[in-house]
Design an enzyme around this catalytic site. Structure first.
Site, short mmCIF file in Angstrom:
data_model
loop_
_atom_site.label_atom_id
_atom_site.label_comp_id
_atom_site.label_asym_id
_atom_site.label_seq_id
_atom_site.Cartn_x
_atom_site.Cartn_y
_atom_site.Cartn_z
N GLN A 230 54.28 16.09 8.52
CA GLN A 230 52.87 16.26 7.78
C GLN A 230 52.00 17.50 8.32
O GLN A 230 50.58 17.42 8.17
CB GLN A 230 52.41 14.72 8.32
CG GLN A 230 53.46 13.94 7.87
CD GLN A 230 52.89 12.45 8.23
OE1 GLN A 230 53.49 11.81 9.28
NE2 GLN A 230 51.34 12.11 7.48
N HIS B 158 59.64 10.86 7.61
CA HIS B 158 59.53 11.97 7.42
C HIS B 158 60.26 12.90 7.42
O HIS B 158 60.38 14.25 6.62
CB HIS B 158 57.82 11.70 7.72
CG HIS B 158 56.52 11.09 7.51
ND1 HIS B 158 56.90 11.71 6.36
CD2 HIS B 158 55.55 10.10 7.61
CE1 HIS B 158 55.22 10.92 5.81
NE2 HIS B 158 54.73 10.40 6.79
N HIS C 59 58.99 4.79 9.71
CA HIS C 59 58.42 5.29 8.32
C HIS C 59 58.37 6.90 9.31
O HIS C 59 58.06 8.12 8.36
CB HIS C 59 57.18 4.59 8.86
CG HIS C 59 55.69 5.89 8.22
ND1 HIS C 59 54.80 5.31 6.67
CD2 HIS C 59 55.26 7.16 8.40
CE1 HIS C 59 54.25 6.05 6.33
NE2 HIS C 59 54.58 7.28 6.85
N GLU C 60 57.65 7.14 10.51
CA GLU C 60 57.40 8.51 10.65
C GLU C 60 59.03 9.29 10.26
O GLU C 60 59.13 10.52 10.30
CB GLU C 60 56.98 9.02 12.55
CG GLU C 60 55.86 8.11 12.42
CD GLU C 60 54.94 8.97 11.61
OE1 GLU C 60 54.92 9.55 10.78
OE2 GLU C 60 53.66 7.82 10.87
N GLY D 286 50.65 7.16 13.65
CA GLY D 286 51.81 7.76 14.09
C GLY D 286 51.27 9.19 12.75
O GLY D 286 50.92 9.64 12.29
N CYS E 189 50.16 6.28 4.74
CA CYS E 189 49.73 6.93 5.48
C CYS E 189 49.19 8.02 5.35
O CYS E 189 48.29 8.36 4.55
CB CYS E 189 51.40 7.54 4.47
SG CYS E 189 51.70 9.09 5.49
N LEU E 190 49.13 8.55 6.23
CA LEU E 190 48.16 9.90 6.31
C LEU E 190 47.78 11.36 5.37
O LEU E 190 46.88 11.85 4.72
CB LEU E 190 47.84 10.66 7.85
CG LEU E 190 47.49 9.52 8.93
CD1 LEU E 190 47.95 10.10 10.29
CD2 LEU E 190 46.72 9.09 8.37
#
Length: 155
Positions: free
Chosen positions: A51, A134, A130-131, A46, A88-89
Site C-alpha cells: 500500500q 494485500h 485483509h492485510e 492496518g 481500506c486505506l
C-alpha cells in the site's frame, strides 16, 4: 519516522505478489516504523507494505490493542465465519460486506527475526486476513458481496 504515500486501488502495484523478507535489516525496521506512523496518521487499523509501493511481505495492525508488526505472515489455521463491513486505506470512501474466517492463527517474524504465532478473532482476525490478502495482490473489493459509501449507516 516518516509518513508515506498510500497508493490507491487503481495502481497496478496493488495487484502484485509481495516478496518475502530474506533478512531483517535496519531498513526493515525503518519500514515498520514508517508504516505504523502512516497507518496511525490515516486513522487505519492496518497497513501492508504494498500500500506504500513496497512489494515486501510486511504488515502492521492495531485494532485498539496495541501495535502488531508482522514480517512474512502466513495464515496457518482458519475457523468459523463472520460477515461484516470492511474498508481500506487504498479504497477511500467505500465499504464492502465481506465474508471472512471468525478466527485465524498466523505465523510470522517479529522485527528481531523471532518467529511467533498470533491468534485473532473478530476484528483482529478480519484485519489479519485483509492485510495478508494485500501481500498476495487481493483487495477487499474482490471479495465484497455488497458495497456502500462510508456515509451509509445501513450496514
Amino acid at each position: 519516522m516518516a509518513i508515506r504515500v498510500i497508493i490507491k486501488d487503481t495502481d497496478p502495484l496493488l495487484r502484485e505478489i509481495s516478496k518475502p523478507v530474506k533478512e531483517i535489516t535496519p531498513r526493515i525496521h525503518k519500514l515498520l516504523d514508517d508504516m505504523a506512523e502512516t497507518m496511525y496518521d490515516a486513522e487505519g487499523v492496518g497497513l501492508a507494505a504494498p500500500q506504500i509501493s513496497i512489494l515486501k511481505r510486511v504488515v502492521v495492525i492495531d485494532v485498539g490493542e496495541g501495535l502488531i508488526e508482522l514480517i512474512n505472515p502466513e495464515i496457518i489455521e482458519k475457523d468459523g465465519e463472520q460477515v461484516g463491513p470492511e474498508g481500506c486505506l487504498s479504497v477511500p470512501g467505500v465499504l464492502g460486506r465481506v465474508k471472512r474466517a471468525e478466527r485465524v492463527k498466523v505465523k510470522a517474524l517479529d522485527r528481531n527475526g523471532q518467529e511467533f504465532v498470533i491468534e485473532g478473532e473478530g476484528l483482529l482476525a478480519r484485519a489479519l486476513q485483509h492485510e495478508i490478502d494485500h501481500l498476495d495482490g487481493i483487495l477487499f473489493t474482490d471479495l465484497a458481496e455488497e458495497y456502500y459509501d462510508r456515509d451509509d449507516m445501513n450496514m
